[in-house]
Design an enzyme around this catalytic site. Sequence first.
Site, short mmCIF file in Angstrom:
data_model
loop_
_atom_site.label_atom_id
_atom_site.label_comp_id
_atom_site.label_asym_id
_atom_site.label_seq_id
_atom_site.Cartn_x
_atom_site.Cartn_y
_atom_site.Cartn_z
N ARG A 155 0.85 -1.19 0.00
CA ARG A 155 0.00 0.00 0.00
C ARG A 155 0.88 1.24 0.00
O ARG A 155 1.84 1.34 0.75
CB ARG A 155 -0.89 0.01 1.24
CG ARG A 155 -1.61 1.32 1.38
CD ARG A 155 -2.73 1.24 2.35
NE ARG A 155 -3.18 2.57 2.69
CZ ARG A 155 -4.03 2.81 3.66
NH1 ARG A 155 -4.53 1.81 4.35
NH2 ARG A 155 -4.41 4.03 3.93
N ASP A 188 -6.70 -1.80 3.35
CA ASP A 188 -6.89 -0.97 4.52
C ASP A 188 -7.33 -1.91 5.65
O ASP A 188 -8.24 -2.71 5.45
CB ASP A 188 -8.00 0.05 4.24
CG ASP A 188 -8.05 1.12 5.30
OD1 ASP A 188 -7.43 2.17 5.08
OD2 ASP A 188 -8.69 0.89 6.34
N ASP A 196 -8.54 -1.74 9.57
CA ASP A 196 -8.91 -0.89 10.71
C ASP A 196 -9.23 -1.76 11.92
O ASP A 196 -9.95 -2.77 11.80
CB ASP A 196 -10.17 -0.06 10.38
CG ASP A 196 -9.89 1.02 9.35
OD1 ASP A 196 -8.76 1.55 9.34
OD2 ASP A 196 -10.80 1.34 8.56
N ARG A 243 -6.69 2.24 -2.37
CA ARG A 243 -5.64 1.50 -1.67
C ARG A 243 -5.77 0.00 -1.90
O ARG A 243 -6.88 -0.51 -2.07
CB ARG A 243 -5.64 1.83 -0.17
CG ARG A 243 -6.74 1.31 0.69
CD ARG A 243 -7.98 2.20 0.81
NE ARG A 243 -7.82 3.62 0.92
CZ ARG A 243 -7.79 4.29 2.08
NH1 ARG A 243 -7.88 3.63 3.21
NH2 ARG A 243 -7.71 5.58 2.11
O1 GSY Z 1 -11.87 3.22 5.98
C1 GSY Z 1 -11.58 2.19 5.13
C2 GSY Z 1 -11.21 2.64 3.78
N1 GSY Z 1 -12.36 3.23 3.06
C3 GSY Z 1 -13.40 2.58 2.52
C4 GSY Z 1 -13.78 1.21 2.48
O2 GSY Z 1 -13.12 0.30 3.00
N2 GSY Z 1 -14.96 0.94 1.81
C5 GSY Z 1 -15.72 1.90 1.23
N3 GSY Z 1 -16.82 1.55 0.59
N4 GSY Z 1 -15.36 3.20 1.26
C6 GSY Z 1 -14.23 3.53 1.90
N5 GSY Z 1 -13.67 4.74 2.07
C7 GSY Z 1 -12.56 4.54 2.78
S1 GSY Z 1 -11.49 5.81 3.27
#
Ligand code: GSY
Length: 404
Positions: free
Chosen positions: A83, A95, A97, A92
């Site tokens: 990443r 991710d 979290d 990315r």
């Molecule tokens: O916060 C996680 C990264 N992220 C995402 C995601 O994982 N899925 C969707 N649908 N939208 C996102 N926007 C972000 S930033």
Amino acid sequence: MGAGPRRVLLGLGSNLGDRAAHLRAAVAGLGDEVVAVSPVYETAPVGGPEQGAFLNVVVELRTAASARDLLVLAQRLEAEAERVRTVRWGPRTLDVDVLWIDGETVDQPDLVVPHPRMFERAFVLVPLGDVAPDLVPPEGPGDTTGVVRVGPLDGPANGPAAVRVVGPGRLGGALTRALGAAGWTLAEPLGRDASDVDLADAADGVDAVLITTPDAAVAEVAGRIRLDPTTVVVHAAGSLGLDVLAPHERRASVHPLVAVPDAAVGAERLVAGAWFAVAGDPFAGRVVDALGGRSFVVADEHRAAYHAAACIASNHLVALMGQVERVAGGVDVPLAAYLDLVRATIENVAALGPAAALTGPAARGDEATLDRHRAALAPDEIEAYDALVHLARRLVDGPPDRAG
Ligand code: GSY
């Protein structure tokens, strides 16, 4: 000394490269403390710049790892997915979290648990509901528009698929090569002139039929394929909606924004991180993932405008280069002498955007130079020249004032 094993929930997302493969690698990297993995959901991006759809899962762990250990683990998995942090909230590969740790809250500059936005995001709450329904607020996940269940991460919905191409022209040939190289099974291709019997059977034994005929033939070809509620019928026509695939139940569209002069070059370009317009069944996302591409969704009512922009970006640029060749050729300057200028201009547009990249007499309002150009041009070149001067002025003047 850390606490004993407790329940931890992680949210994983990917919208770059082979999204399912990134999620699979991350789950494998979490090891034997994984207790449950939600189904995969394809989700519309929330926040950040315009970008492709995500695949999201929520993973449940039973672990004694501290909150800080979990953050370090998440960052290691992201680094292993190569990443790159360029655009904030941008696309990315992975991710990870830390959403929730049973019995613990954390409020540190780089780590807040529970995750501060987890209860606002359908792309978290929907998969969370599959593995930890007790954590979903009683009012439910809210608006789940744009969250589509794809299937289990390790299930058949995410591995290599079997497809048949109908219409093996340049694009069909390129897709056949590229998907074959990605490990997909390609059934015997069919031409659109195949016998009624063969075309009726086209969906037999495959996960999807990819129709890559000329646009005008798509509806007729789709209509000759026997209905099968399990097989996805996919077209690759930029300007067509999903309605042309009626009455098939599972319909999708995958249109690569790629120039395909022949099957071999097209296949190379398809796997070079290409952009794809997708619509309909989540199978479209599997095609893009298999090719390591990036995607955005275009609804039926926006297809024609999307495709017009694609033609402007490609065909009209070529038409313009034809004018360069004629005008320069008229004074014995070769087209080749202009090509580095063209490439650098495109790079400027990519870096700065069209308005800031515009230079020259139209941008400066230098009417005397524009008049000298017109006087030098053949009469049949002036209409196109003036049309482009008009477009340049629109960039300088900015969007029209629509008030009143
Ligand atoms: O916060 C996680 C990264 N992220 C995402 C995601 O994982 N899925 C969707 N649908 N939208 C996102 N926007 C972000 S930033």
